[in-house]
Design a protein around this motif. Structure first.
Motif, short mmCIF file in Angstrom:
data_model
loop_
_atom_site.label_atom_id
_atom_site.label_comp_id
_atom_site.label_asym_id
_atom_site.label_seq_id
_atom_site.Cartn_x
_atom_site.Cartn_y
_atom_site.Cartn_z
N MET A 147 0.82 -1.20 0.00
CA MET A 147 0.00 0.00 0.00
C MET A 147 0.86 1.26 0.00
O MET A 147 0.35 2.37 0.10
CB MET A 147 -0.92 0.01 1.23
N CYS A 148 2.17 1.07 -0.12
CA CYS A 148 3.10 2.20 -0.09
C CYS A 148 3.29 2.79 -1.49
O CYS A 148 2.94 2.16 -2.49
CB CYS A 148 4.44 1.75 0.51
N PRO A 149 3.86 4.00 -1.57
CA PRO A 149 4.00 4.66 -2.88
C PRO A 149 4.98 3.96 -3.81
O PRO A 149 5.76 3.11 -3.39
CB PRO A 149 4.49 6.07 -2.50
N THR A 150 4.92 4.35 -5.05
CA THR A 150 5.86 3.86 -6.06
C THR A 150 7.29 4.05 -5.58
O THR A 150 7.62 5.05 -4.94
CB THR A 150 5.66 4.66 -7.36
N GLY A 151 8.14 3.07 -5.88
CA GLY A 151 9.54 3.15 -5.45
C GLY A 151 10.20 4.44 -5.90
O GLY A 151 10.04 4.86 -7.04
N PHE A 152 10.93 5.09 -5.00
CA PHE A 152 11.55 6.37 -5.32
C PHE A 152 12.52 6.33 -6.50
O PHE A 152 12.73 7.35 -7.15
CB PHE A 152 12.27 6.91 -4.07
#
Length: 311
Positions: free
Chosen positions: A263-268
């Motif tokens: 549920m975390c954002p797209t990889g930096f």
């Protein structure tokens, strides 16, 4: 309160980048220079460190293969849905790939569980590294020039800082070279050096994302559409863990890691990798806004998971 401790610095650095752009504290070329430092020098060293230090277990490789296979399927589906037309069609499918583990999922997860459980998140992150620094360069190069010589392309990828880091990291891990290094007198030197390398990475990336953040009404609909596709894809990955790794999913601590991570954002690293495809300020704003949206999603998921699964 733990969530605030973890996420406030994230939003603060993005806000600082936003202010730097709004009041012209930092010029665009200076922002680009900062990203090149991270992309060409610091990130490859981080990739090596993660792969060299990762613990290899029986479930390590199967989980990596499973996660990477699903990421590829999600990319293909996204390409079919949003990659055939529209304002952000060229960059949108890439934003469906990977989750940011080390800088978002891992600190949130470790605020809920013991540090010994960090390997759960690290396993998923290794899968993301292989996508970010193995598959993404191939896809980006193909989109830039569909007629590129395959031999030239492969040579460029293999000799890139990221792939060299992946290769040397895995070799150092599997041969025990990294273990011998850490047990020698040079171990402390290595640790202090890699700590200095890793420390500024997150701050610089978040600063540049905030610098490029500019939310407009025109972004809302494409953000919502792409966001729904990403959430659906991540839900499929989570369901697959219940099907293919049922024994692990009976453990609430492992289950919490799976639910939170995806549920975390797209990889930096993704915005840095697809930079050659970004042709306008509006596209940069879209990328930053999309990551910001899933920062909020991660916070909501963290709160729910903490209440339900972590006693």
């Amino acid at each position: 309160m733990k969530a605030v401790e973890v996420l406030f610095p994230v939003f603060f650095m993005m806000f600082l980048g936003f202010l730097s752009r709004k009041y012209s504290w930092i010029k665009p070329e200076q922002n680009e220079g900062a990203k090149k430092i991270v992309f060409n020098i610091l990130f490859p060293l981080l990739v090596y460190h993660v792969l060299a230090e990762s613990k290899i277990s029986e479930s390590f490789v199967p989980q990596i293969i499973y996660v990477d296979a699903l990421w590829i399927i999600i990319y293909i589906v996204g390409k079919l849905i949003v990659g055939k037309g529209g304002k952000y069609a060229k960059i949108s499918p890439f934003l469906l790939l990977t989750c940011e583990g080390g800088n978002v999922a891992l600190p949130l997860y470790l605020s809920m569980v013991a540090k010994s459980n960090a390997v759960n998140i690290l396993t998923f992150d290794v899968a993301g590294i292989l996508i970010n620094f193995g598959l993404l360069p191939i896809l980006v190069t193909r989109d830039l020039s569909e007629k590129a010589d395959i031999r030239v392309l492969l040579k460029r990828i293999i000799l890139s800082p990221f792939m060299l880091a992946v290769i040397f990291g895995i070799v150092s891990n599997m041969t025990g070279v990294q273990g011998h290094l850490m047990n020698s007198e040079l171990g402390s030197v290595y640790t202090s050096t890699i700590d200095m390398v890793i420390t500024p990475i997150t701050g610089i990336i978040l600063f540049t994302l905030g610098y490029e953040l500019k939310m407009g009404k025109s972004l809302l609909l494409p953000l919502l559409k792409l966001g729904i596709i990403r959430i659906c894809g991540c839900v499929v990955i989570i369901i697959g863990f219940f099907i293919f790794f049922p024994t692990y999913m009976t453990d609430n601590i492992f289950k919490a890691g799976v639910l939170l991570y995806f549920m975390c954002p797209t990889g930096f690293p993704v915005p840095l990798q697809i930079k050659p495809l970004v042709k306008s300020e509006d596209e940069e704003n879209f990328i930053s806004a999309f990551i910001s949206l899933f920062m909020i999603t991660a916070l909501v998921a963290y709160s729910v998971i903490t209440l339900i699964y972590i006693k």
